[in-house]
Scaffold this active site. Structure first.
Site, mmCIF file in Angstrom:
data_model
loop_
_atom_site.group_PDB
_atom_site.id
_atom_site.type_symbol
_atom_site.label_atom_id
_atom_site.label_comp_id
_atom_site.label_asym_id
_atom_site.label_seq_id
_atom_site.Cartn_x
_atom_site.Cartn_y
_atom_site.Cartn_z
ATOM 1 N N GLU A 58 -47.541 -67.161 65.864
ATOM 2 C CA GLU A 58 -48.982 -67.083 66.126
ATOM 3 C C GLU A 58 -49.522 -65.808 65.511
ATOM 4 O O GLU A 58 -48.861 -64.775 65.523
ATOM 5 C CB GLU A 58 -49.257 -67.071 67.631
ATOM 6 C CG GLU A 58 -48.808 -68.310 68.356
ATOM 7 C CD GLU A 58 -49.676 -69.537 68.091
ATOM 8 O OE1 GLU A 58 -50.843 -69.373 67.662
ATOM 9 O OE2 GLU A 58 -49.184 -70.647 68.301
ATOM 10 N N HIS A 126 -48.868 -75.422 59.160
ATOM 11 C CA HIS A 126 -49.883 -74.900 60.078
ATOM 12 C C HIS A 126 -50.005 -75.851 61.262
ATOM 13 O O HIS A 126 -49.673 -77.030 61.153
ATOM 14 C CB HIS A 126 -51.243 -74.833 59.382
ATOM 15 C CG HIS A 126 -51.238 -74.007 58.143
ATOM 16 N ND1 HIS A 126 -51.964 -74.337 57.036
ATOM 17 C CD2 HIS A 126 -50.598 -72.861 57.824
ATOM 18 C CE1 HIS A 126 -51.794 -73.431 56.096
ATOM 19 N NE2 HIS A 126 -50.959 -72.522 56.559
ATOM 20 N N ASP A 136 -56.277 -74.376 63.689
ATOM 21 C CA ASP A 136 -55.702 -73.166 63.128
ATOM 22 C C ASP A 136 -54.529 -73.453 62.172
ATOM 23 O O ASP A 136 -53.887 -74.476 62.310
ATOM 24 C CB ASP A 136 -55.266 -72.215 64.252
ATOM 25 C CG ASP A 136 -54.189 -72.795 65.166
ATOM 26 O OD1 ASP A 136 -54.329 -73.947 65.589
ATOM 27 O OD2 ASP A 136 -53.221 -72.078 65.455
#
Length: 155
Positions: A58, A126, A136
């Protein structure tokens, strides 16, 4: 750092192996040999449930932003300075995203290089590649491919 703190909350129900802070600091939350809950229901090229066999990284980032006049806000309500905004024009639509820092991108490249030297990694994906539920990292993250990392270049 805020992403790492968020993922450590007992009420969140999500985790990641690594978090990369805005200043490039690397924080490990889960050992690589333990399943993290970063992908959720996921699917890519015939494989499903990516939590079972992937490493979750992350990046501390506020994601997609909303513009109100000359100001930009994240979903959580935090204001983002215009100098930290990435504007993307795709599909005849202008969207705004929180920029990733150079330090984050460099740490991400270094971590990916280390991981591909230690594990049989075939894809760098991703969240948005494996589930329609997540946006994201969005268009503000520069493209990082397995090929470029193996050849040692930055894109």
């Amino acid at each position: 750092l805020s992403s790492a703190l968020y993922l450590c909350r007992p009420d969140v129900g999500a985790s990641a192996h690594l978090v990369i802070a805005r200043d490039g600091e690397l924080i490990q939350l889960v050992p690589f040999n333990v399943e993290a809950w970063h992908a959720g229901r996921s699917y890519y090229r015939g494989r499903a449930e990516f939590n079972h066999f992937s490493i979750g990284i992350e990046l501390d980032n506020l994601g997609k932003l909303q513009r109100k006049g000359e100001r930009f806000f994240a979903e959580c309500g935090a204001e983002v300075m215009p100098s930290e905004v990435y504007a993307d024009y795709a599909n005849d639509k202008l969207t705004y995203w929180h920029k990733y820092t150079d330090a984050q991108v460099e740490t991400l490249r270094q971590v990916c290089r280390l991981l591909i030297s230690a594990y049989p990694i075939y894809h760098i994906l991703h969240h948005s590649d494996i589930t329609s539920r997540k946006l994201d990292p969005g268009p503000a993250l520069p493209e990082i491919t397995l090929e470029s990392l193996l050849l040692g270049r930055s894109e």
